[in-house]
Design an enzyme around this catalytic site. Structure first.
Site, short mmCIF file in Angstrom:
data_model
loop_
_atom_site.label_atom_id
_atom_site.label_comp_id
_atom_site.label_asym_id
_atom_site.label_seq_id
_atom_site.Cartn_x
_atom_site.Cartn_y
_atom_site.Cartn_z
N HIS A 1 6.44 -8.03 -1.52
CA HIS A 1 5.41 -8.62 -2.27
C HIS A 1 4.94 -7.43 -3.37
CE1 HIS A 1 3.84 -11.46 0.98
NE2 HIS A 1 4.69 -11.85 0.31
N CYS B 1 2.96 -2.33 -25.80
CA CYS B 1 2.90 -3.75 -26.72
C CYS B 1 1.58 -4.42 -26.88
CB CYS B 1 3.81 -4.63 -26.05
SG CYS B 1 3.11 -5.54 -24.75
N GLY C 1 1.65 -6.93 12.83
CA GLY C 1 0.38 -6.96 12.08
C GLY C 1 0.31 -8.01 10.87
N THR C 2 1.07 -9.07 11.11
CA THR C 2 0.93 -10.09 10.25
C THR C 2 0.56 -11.42 10.78
OG1 THR C 2 2.19 -11.09 8.40
CG2 THR C 2 3.35 -10.78 10.31
N SER C 3 -0.27 -12.24 9.92
CA SER C 3 -0.68 -13.43 10.50
C SER C 3 0.28 -14.60 10.16
CB SER C 3 -2.11 -13.74 9.65
OG SER C 3 -1.60 -13.75 8.16
N ASN D 1 0.64 -7.52 17.92
CA ASN D 1 -0.68 -7.92 17.37
C ASN D 1 -1.47 -8.30 18.22
OD1 ASN D 1 -2.71 -9.52 15.80
ND2 ASN D 1 -0.79 -10.26 14.46
N PRO D 2 -3.03 -7.82 17.80
CA PRO D 2 -4.28 -8.03 18.88
C PRO D 2 -4.44 -9.45 19.24
CG PRO D 2 -4.94 -6.44 16.94
CD PRO D 2 -3.35 -7.21 16.86
N ASP E 1 0.84 -1.20 -0.01
CA ASP E 1 -0.01 0.05 0.19
C ASP E 1 0.76 1.14 0.00
OD1 ASP E 1 -0.84 -0.73 3.67
OD2 ASP E 1 0.80 0.29 2.64
C1 BV8 Z 1 5.39 -18.71 -3.92
C2 BV8 Z 1 0.20 -9.21 -3.03
C3 BV8 Z 1 6.41 -20.38 -5.22
C4 BV8 Z 1 -1.01 -9.49 -3.99
C5 BV8 Z 1 0.41 -11.24 -1.66
C6 BV8 Z 1 0.48 -24.37 1.41
C7 BV8 Z 1 1.22 -24.37 2.64
C8 BV8 Z 1 2.34 -23.05 2.55
C9 BV8 Z 1 2.41 -22.17 1.67
C10 BV8 Z 1 1.80 -22.65 0.46
C11 BV8 Z 1 0.76 -23.62 0.22
N1 BV8 Z 1 0.23 -23.41 -1.05
C12 BV8 Z 1 0.98 -22.54 -1.63
C13 BV8 Z 1 1.84 -21.87 -0.71
C14 BV8 Z 1 2.46 -20.70 -1.04
C15 BV8 Z 1 1.87 -19.40 -1.00
C16 BV8 Z 1 1.44 -19.08 0.28
O1 BV8 Z 1 1.92 -18.75 1.07
N2 BV8 Z 1 -0.04 -19.59 0.37
C17 BV8 Z 1 -0.71 -19.32 1.88
C18 BV8 Z 1 -2.12 -18.44 1.71
C19 BV8 Z 1 -0.85 -20.69 2.17
N3 BV8 Z 1 2.81 -18.35 -1.46
C20 BV8 Z 1 2.86 -17.97 -2.36
O2 BV8 Z 1 2.31 -18.20 -3.73
C21 BV8 Z 1 4.12 -17.08 -2.61
N4 BV8 Z 1 4.92 -17.49 -3.87
O3 BV8 Z 1 5.64 -19.30 -2.94
O4 BV8 Z 1 5.91 -18.99 -5.07
C22 BV8 Z 1 5.41 -21.01 -5.86
C23 BV8 Z 1 5.14 -21.37 -7.10
C24 BV8 Z 1 4.15 -22.14 -7.81
C25 BV8 Z 1 3.27 -22.70 -6.86
C26 BV8 Z 1 3.17 -22.52 -5.39
C27 BV8 Z 1 4.31 -21.60 -5.00
C28 BV8 Z 1 3.70 -15.69 -2.99
C29 BV8 Z 1 3.09 -14.78 -1.90
C30 BV8 Z 1 2.57 -13.45 -2.14
C31 BV8 Z 1 1.37 -13.41 -2.36
N5 BV8 Z 1 0.91 -12.00 -2.78
N6 BV8 Z 1 0.18 -9.98 -1.90
C32 BV8 Z 1 -2.27 -8.80 -3.29
O5 BV8 Z 1 -1.96 -8.20 -2.31
O6 BV8 Z 1 -3.52 -8.95 -3.74
S1 BV8 Z 1 0.18 -12.11 -0.01
C33 BV8 Z 1 -0.86 -11.12 1.08
O7 BV8 Z 1 -0.80 -12.12 1.99
C34 BV8 Z 1 -0.30 -9.86 1.23
O8 BV8 Z 1 0.57 -9.80 0.69
C35 BV8 Z 1 -0.10 -9.67 2.57
O9 BV8 Z 1 0.87 -8.97 3.01
C36 BV8 Z 1 0.17 -11.16 3.07
C37 BV8 Z 1 0.33 -11.83 4.24
O10 BV8 Z 1 -0.87 -11.36 4.87
P1 BV8 Z 1 -0.92 -10.38 6.25
O11 BV8 Z 1 -0.04 -9.11 5.72
O12 BV8 Z 1 -0.10 -10.95 7.39
O13 BV8 Z 1 -2.29 -10.06 6.51
P2 BV8 Z 1 -3.47 -10.80 7.07
O14 BV8 Z 1 -4.80 -10.30 7.02
O15 BV8 Z 1 -3.28 -12.23 6.87
O16 BV8 Z 1 -3.24 -10.73 8.71
C38 BV8 Z 1 -3.26 -9.61 9.35
C39 BV8 Z 1 -2.84 -9.68 10.74
O17 BV8 Z 1 -2.94 -8.24 11.20
C40 BV8 Z 1 -3.52 -10.49 11.70
O18 BV8 Z 1 -2.53 -11.39 12.46
C41 BV8 Z 1 -4.27 -9.81 12.54
O19 BV8 Z 1 -4.22 -10.09 13.67
C42 BV8 Z 1 -3.33 -8.57 12.49
N7 BV8 Z 1 -3.96 -7.10 13.00
C43 BV8 Z 1 -5.49 -6.75 12.79
N8 BV8 Z 1 -5.50 -5.51 13.23
C44 BV8 Z 1 -4.26 -4.91 13.76
C45 BV8 Z 1 -3.40 -6.12 13.65
N9 BV8 Z 1 -2.09 -5.96 13.98
C46 BV8 Z 1 -1.74 -4.65 14.45
N10 BV8 Z 1 -2.49 -3.72 14.45
C47 BV8 Z 1 -3.77 -3.74 14.31
N11 BV8 Z 1 -4.77 -2.82 14.43
ZN ZN Z 2 3.61 -4.41 -22.69
#
Ligand code: BV8
Ligand code: ZN
Length: 301
Positions: free
Chosen positions: A187, A216, A253-255, A279-280, A172
């Site tokens: 990311h 292109c 702030g990450t899960s 984290n909360p 962001d």
């Molecule tokens: C890859 C950009 C190789 C796009 C994003 C099975 C098991 C493990 C891993 C995998 C699996 N199957 C596939 C995978 C790999 C996969 C993955 O991890 N999947 C997960 C869902 C299981 N990863 C990938 O694909 C990565 N690439 O591995 O390449 C590959 C090749 C081919 C096939 C497979 C693998 C690429 C990952 C990047 C994806 N892009 N974002 C977009 O935004 O649209 S990921 C997305 O999640 C965001 O970037 C985000 O940053 C990221 C993590 O989420 P968080 O930031 O932690 O946010 P979330 O909502 O989850 O949590 C918020 C937290 O804040 C919570 O804890 C909450 O309690 C807390 N909170 C709330 N309020 C507050 C607070 N904290 C503080 N203050 C507050 N007020």
């Molecule tokens: Zn192009």
């Protein structure tokens, strides 16, 4: 892993990898009690485990006593005494700015949208131009909000710590707008647009119109890392190097659900540093002797 190693892993505060056997553990030290101890809680001494007897185990969130639950002053003191700090952020750090997270809270993005349709390359292509408009609305929403006190505090830290790096999963751009300059974006960056076919970079056209590349004629997309796409090699190298050598990693702030970014705090725990979690909700957060868990929102003034 034999029980001795499990105990050592636990003692060092080192996290655990996603374990197939451990349904609810997140594998980063928020895993099974047994995996950490080599025995189930309340069972006899580790002799059970040493004999390799597989006691039935159940996954369990670690009692808070297994991590330090510091008061703010203690956490601040740990931060002040660190000469090298990594701050590792996720969507929660932008919550107080009014941007939804992906998985937490009523407005969580993935609660309302099918992640496959937009944040995977195949789904993005299949659902263009709707997927393009979805990202264009997110980019516009991010521009409309302001960095919150958490972003500003992290930006201020940069000038007060000898060796500092911000590693963010966020796209962001709020850290940069708050003044952070030592930033590694794992990311990508939502304000930038890239062509799927020729990689030409540009800003978002206004109005967003159709996602057609001027150079292109290819399909345009945001310059972010979608699922099943690999993270930028240099960014991951810098993040791992900093996590390995820092005194303290502050995870805000990450899960910890998205890999390989979720590995970063584990690199610190497997090295010399400590981890402070802000984290909360501590579900799935790193835990152990080297972890301090500070429960609460990051961005309140
Ligand atoms: C890859 C950009 C190789 C796009 C994003 C099975 C098991 C493990 C891993 C995998 C699996 N199957 C596939 C995978 C790999 C996969 C993955 O991890 N999947 C997960 C869902 C299981 N990863 C990938 O694909 C990565 N690439 O591995 O390449 C590959 C090749 C081919 C096939 C497979 C693998 C690429 C990952 C990047 C994806 N892009 N974002 C977009 O935004 O649209 S990921 C997305 O999640 C965001 O970037 C985000 O940053 C990221 C993590 O989420 P968080 O930031 O932690 O946010 P979330 O909502 O989850 O949590 C918020 C937290 O804040 C919570 O804890 C909450 O309690 C807390 N909170 C709330 N309020 C507050 C607070 N904290 C503080 N203050 C507050 N007020
Ligand atoms: Zn192009």
């Amino acid at each position: 892993r034999d029980s001795g190693e499990a105990d050592e892993a636990f003692e060092s505060g080192r996290g655990l990898r996603p374990q197939g056997t451990c349904e609810s553990g997140n594998g980063e030290g928020g895993g099974c009690y047994r995996e950490a101890h080599g025995r189930s809680p309340g069972k006899s001494s580790p002799t059970n485990a040493r004999k390799g007897r597989r006691t039935p185990h159940y996954s369990l969130m670690p009692p808070a006593s297994m991590s330090q639950v510091p008061d703010l002053e203690t956490a601040a003191e740990r931060l002040r005494s660190a000469s090298s700090v990594v701050v590792f952020t996720g969507a929660g750090v932008s919550a107080e700015s009014g941007l939804p997270t992906f998985r937490s809270g009523g407005d969580a993005m993935w609660r309302h949208e099918d992640i496959q349709n937009y944040a995977y390359p195949a789904g993005y292509r299949l659902h263009a131009p709707k997927s393009w408009q979805w990202y264009s609305q997110r980019a516009a929403a991010a521009l409309k909000v302001q960095p919150n006190p958490a972003h500003h505090a992290i930006a201020a830290m940069e000038g007060r710590v000898a060796d500092f790096l911000l590693v963010t999963q966020n796209i962001d751009n709020l850290h940069q707008r708050a003044g952070s300059t030592k930033v590694v974006e794992l990311h990508g960056n939502l304000p930038r647009v890239r062509c799927f076919d020729c990689d030409a970079l540009s800003d978002w056209p206004d109005p967003a119109g159709n996602p057609v590349c001027e150079s292109c004629g290819g399909l345009l997309r945001p310059d972010v890392v979608m699922f099943e796409e690999t993270l930028p090699y240099e960014a991951m190298e810098r993040a791992h190097e900093a996590a390995r050598s820092c005194d303290l990693l502050v995870s805000v702030g990450t899960s910890n659900l998205v890999w390989p970014a979720a590995e970063i705090p584990q690199v610190t725990l497997r090295s010399r540093g400590h981890v402070l979690v802000v984290n909360p909700d501590m579900e799935g957060q790193p835990w152990g002797r080297k972890v301090m868990q500070l429960r609460g929102p990051a961005g309140l003034p």
